[in-house]
Design an enzyme around this catalytic site. Sequence first.
Site, PDB file in Angstrom:
ATOM      1  N   TRP A 155      40.220  31.155  37.245  1.00  9.12           N
ATOM      2  CA  TRP A 155      39.577  30.123  36.416  1.00  9.12           C
ATOM      3  C   TRP A 155      40.163  30.047  35.007  1.00  9.12           C
ATOM      4  CZ3 TRP A 155      38.044  32.900  32.360  1.00  9.12           C
ATOM      5  CH2 TRP A 155      37.660  34.234  32.562  1.00  9.12           C
ATOM      6  N   ASN A 156      41.005  31.013  34.606  1.00  6.53           N
ATOM      7  CA  ASN A 156      41.414  31.004  33.188  1.00  6.53           C
ATOM      8  C   ASN A 156      42.479  29.948  32.871  1.00  6.53           C
ATOM      9  OD1 ASN A 156      43.363  32.486  34.546  1.00  6.53           O
ATOM     10  ND2 ASN A 156      43.663  33.965  32.904  1.00  6.53           N
ATOM     11  N   PRO A 180      41.246  27.300  44.671  1.00  2.23           N
ATOM     12  CA  PRO A 180      41.013  27.547  43.238  1.00  2.23           C
ATOM     13  C   PRO A 180      39.695  28.291  43.049  1.00  2.23           C
ATOM     14  CG  PRO A 180      40.527  25.260  43.791  1.00  2.23           C
ATOM     15  CD  PRO A 180      40.990  25.906  45.067  1.00  2.23           C
ATOM     16  N   ALA A 181      39.501  28.827  41.856  1.00  5.82           N
ATOM     17  CA  ALA A 181      38.246  29.532  41.550  1.00  5.82           C
ATOM     18  C   ALA A 181      37.073  28.554  41.615  1.00  5.82           C
ATOM     19  CB  ALA A 181      38.330  30.145  40.160  1.00  5.82           C
ATOM     20  N   GLY A 232      44.956  36.884  39.896  1.00  2.95           N
ATOM     21  CA  GLY A 232      43.571  37.279  39.651  1.00  2.95           C
ATOM     22  C   GLY A 232      43.503  38.761  39.346  1.00  2.95           C
ATOM     23  N   SER A 233      42.350  39.340  39.596  1.00  2.82           N
ATOM     24  CA  SER A 233      42.157  40.741  39.195  1.00  2.82           C
ATOM     25  C   SER A 233      42.907  41.688  40.130  1.00  2.82           C
ATOM     26  CB  SER A 233      40.671  41.078  39.213  1.00  2.82           C
ATOM     27  OG  SER A 233      40.230  41.186  40.552  1.00  2.82           O
ATOM     28  N   GLU A 254      49.981  38.397  41.107  1.00  2.00           N
ATOM     29  CA  GLU A 254      50.037  38.352  39.646  1.00  2.00           C
ATOM     30  C   GLU A 254      48.660  38.808  39.189  1.00  2.00           C
ATOM     31  OE1 GLU A 254      49.366  37.608  36.295  1.00  2.00           O
ATOM     32  OE2 GLU A 254      49.630  35.430  36.508  1.00  2.00           O
ATOM     33  N   LEU A 255      48.570  40.092  38.811  1.00  2.00           N
ATOM     34  CA  LEU A 255      47.250  40.724  38.649  1.00  2.00           C
ATOM     35  C   LEU A 255      46.936  41.040  37.185  1.00  2.00           C
ATOM     36  CD1 LEU A 255      47.594  42.991  41.834  1.00  2.00           C
ATOM     37  CD2 LEU A 255      46.702  40.668  41.659  1.00  2.00           C
ATOM     38  N   CYS A 288      45.806  37.242  31.132  1.00  3.22           N
ATOM     39  CA  CYS A 288      46.193  38.599  31.546  1.00  3.22           C
ATOM     40  C   CYS A 288      47.386  39.106  30.736  1.00  3.22           C
ATOM     41  CB  CYS A 288      46.440  38.661  33.041  1.00  3.22           C
ATOM     42  SG  CYS A 288      47.416  37.340  33.638  1.00  3.22           S
ATOM     43  N   GLU A 385      41.063  45.836  30.971  1.00  8.11           N
ATOM     44  CA  GLU A 385      41.377  44.499  30.467  1.00  8.11           C
ATOM     45  C   GLU A 385      40.096  43.946  29.825  1.00  8.11           C
ATOM     46  OE1 GLU A 385      42.521  41.861  33.673  1.00  8.11           O
ATOM     47  OE2 GLU A 385      44.105  41.040  32.403  1.00  8.11           O
ATOM     48  N   GLU A 462      57.117  34.456  38.892  1.00  8.70           N
ATOM     49  CA  GLU A 462      56.846  33.013  38.933  1.00  8.70           C
ATOM     50  C   GLU A 462      57.662  32.336  37.843  1.00  8.70           C
ATOM     51  OE1 GLU A 462      52.388  33.055  38.863  1.00  8.70           O
ATOM     52  OE2 GLU A 462      52.640  32.425  40.941  1.00  8.70           O
TER      53      GLU A 462
HETATM   54  C1  SIN Z   1      47.454  34.414  33.058  1.00 13.69           C
HETATM   55  O1  SIN Z   1      46.699  34.818  32.206  1.00 13.69           O
HETATM   56  O2  SIN Z   1      47.239  34.680  34.263  1.00 13.69           O
HETATM   57  C2  SIN Z   1      48.657  33.591  32.769  1.00 13.69           C
HETATM   58  C3  SIN Z   1      49.004  33.488  31.347  1.00 13.69           C
HETATM   59  C4  SIN Z   1      50.275  32.715  31.092  1.00 13.69           C
HETATM   60  O3  SIN Z   1      50.831  32.063  31.975  1.00 13.69           O
HETATM   61  O4  SIN Z   1      50.740  32.790  29.972  1.00 13.69           O
END
Ligand code: SIN
Length: 484
Positions: A155-156, A180-181, A232-233, A254-255, A288, A385, A462
Site C-alpha cells: 500500500w505504500n 494490490p494491497a 512487502g514485509s 523486494e522485502l 522500505c 523497520e 527491479e
Molecule cells: C518501497 O518502499 O518499497 C519502494 C521505495 C522506492 O521505490 O523508492
Amino acid sequence: MLNLANADLLKSQALIGGKWIGGAGQFPVTDPSTGQMIASVAECGAAEAEQAVLAAQEAFVSWRKTTAKERSAHLRAWHAEILANQEDLAQILTAEQGKPLAEARGEIAYGASYIEWFAEEAKRTYGETIPGPSADKRPITIRQPVGVVACITPWNFPNAMLARKIAPALAAGCTVICKPANETPLSAFALAALAEKVGIPAGVINILCGKTDEIGLALTRSNIVRKLSFTGSTAVGKLLSAQCAETLKRTSMELGGNAPFIVFDDADLDEAVKGAIICKFRNAGQTCVCANRIYVQEHVYNSFVAKFSKAVERLKTGDGRSANVEIGPLIHARALQGVLSLISDAVSHGAEVKIGGELHSAGEAFLSPTVLTNVTNEMRITQQEIFGPVATVVKFSLEEEVVSMANDTEYGLASYIYTRDIGRAWRVSEALEYGMVGVNEGIISNEMAPFGGIKHSGHGREGSAHGLDDYTEIKYICFGGLDK
Ligand code: SIN
C-alpha cells in the site's frame, strides 16, 4: 468525495479476462486522513484468483507471440495515457494512501518511468552466440518469457510498485495477475483501466483483491503461474516463498529494510541534513528504503542534531490535499500504534525525544514528525523497520565501528553515507552489506538503476538493464551437424 476529470478511472471491481467483475462480497476502502469511506470494492477470493490464472494463461498464448516492437508500442501508449491522467491518478492515490499530492504526482511519474523504460528495454531482449566446442556446432541462446506472473504489491506505493512489476513482465512477453494491497486497490484498478483503454489485450493484465490469504494461496499453488514478484514485509515474503517452493516457481522478493544513514565528520552537513530529511520523511517514513538509523560521527553530532531538528520542526503535517503539506497520515491508526510502541520502548531504554513523539491533531492516523537522540543499536527501534516519521540518531566514533553497527541487522536493502573523502566513500560502500548505497544522496530510486536487496531484504532487481532478467528464461539452442 473524489472529483475526477475522468470519472472512468474510479473502478471498484476486479478485472479478469477483460471483464470488470464483482466478488462474493464487498469491502470498504477508506481515506486515512479522514477515516471516511471512498469506495466499496469487490471482495474476491480463491475462485476469482483461479479464474484470473486461466485468463492470464489464455492471453499468454498470443501475447508471447507478439514482437518486442509491438509490446513496446503498447507500453509506450500506456505510459502516455498515464501521464495524460496524472492529476486524477494522483488524487486517487492521495485519497486512498494519504501521501501529500505533490508526492502522489511524483509517484505517478515515477511509476510511469518504469513503463517507458521497459518499453525501450523490450527491444533489447538479446540472446548470445557462443563459440562452439567443435567445428560443426554453433551454440546460441534466446530469451523467452517465464510465462504467467503473479504480482503482489503493498500500500505504500500503490501505483509505482505495480507499474515496476507489470512493465518488465509485459515487455518480456509474460501476462500478469496482480493482487494490490486491500488498503489501496483503486490506484491499481485505475492503471488497469488505462491499459484497457490503450488496447492492451484482455487477460494480459488481470487485477483482483479481497481475501488476501486465499488469493495468495491460489496464486502460489498454481502450476500455471511460473513466477511470483512480491513487494512487502519480510515475514510475508518468507511465507510466500515457502508456498512457491511446492511448484518451484521463480520468485523476486523486494522485502523490508533497516537502512543506515551515516554522516561522517567530513560531510557537507547541510547536504546531509537535506538528504536525511527526504530519505527519512518521504511518504511519512513509510518506505522500505527510509533512513531507519541515522549514525552521526562524534565531532559533528551536536551540530547535525541541531540543524536536523530545526528542519524537522518546519515540516508541515496534515491532509495530503492541503497546501504545502509534507507529511500525511500513516496508513491507519493501527500502524501508528505500532510506531508509538517503538518510541516508548526506546524512551524506556534511555532515548530522548528531541522533537515530536506525540499524536498530531490532524487526525487519528497522524503522528508528529519525531527525532529521537541518545539512541543505541540495541533498542527495538533500531533493529526493526519503523515505517513512520520517526528519525533515530546514534552517535559513533570510528569508521569500523559504524560499519559494524550498520551491518548488524538481518536486512540489506538500502544504505546511505555522507562523506567528502573519496577513499572512505569507496571503502564504506564496499563494506556495507546492502543491495544499494547512496553516497551523498538521500534518494536513489529511479527506473535506470537496479533496485533490490540482499539477506532478509530479498532478491531480484527491479528497473535497470537487469530488470528483464527476472521475467525471462534463457534457452540454449545447439545447432549441430553443420558443414565443417
Ligand atoms: C518501497 O518502499 O518499497 C519502494 C521505495 C522506492 O521505490 O523508492
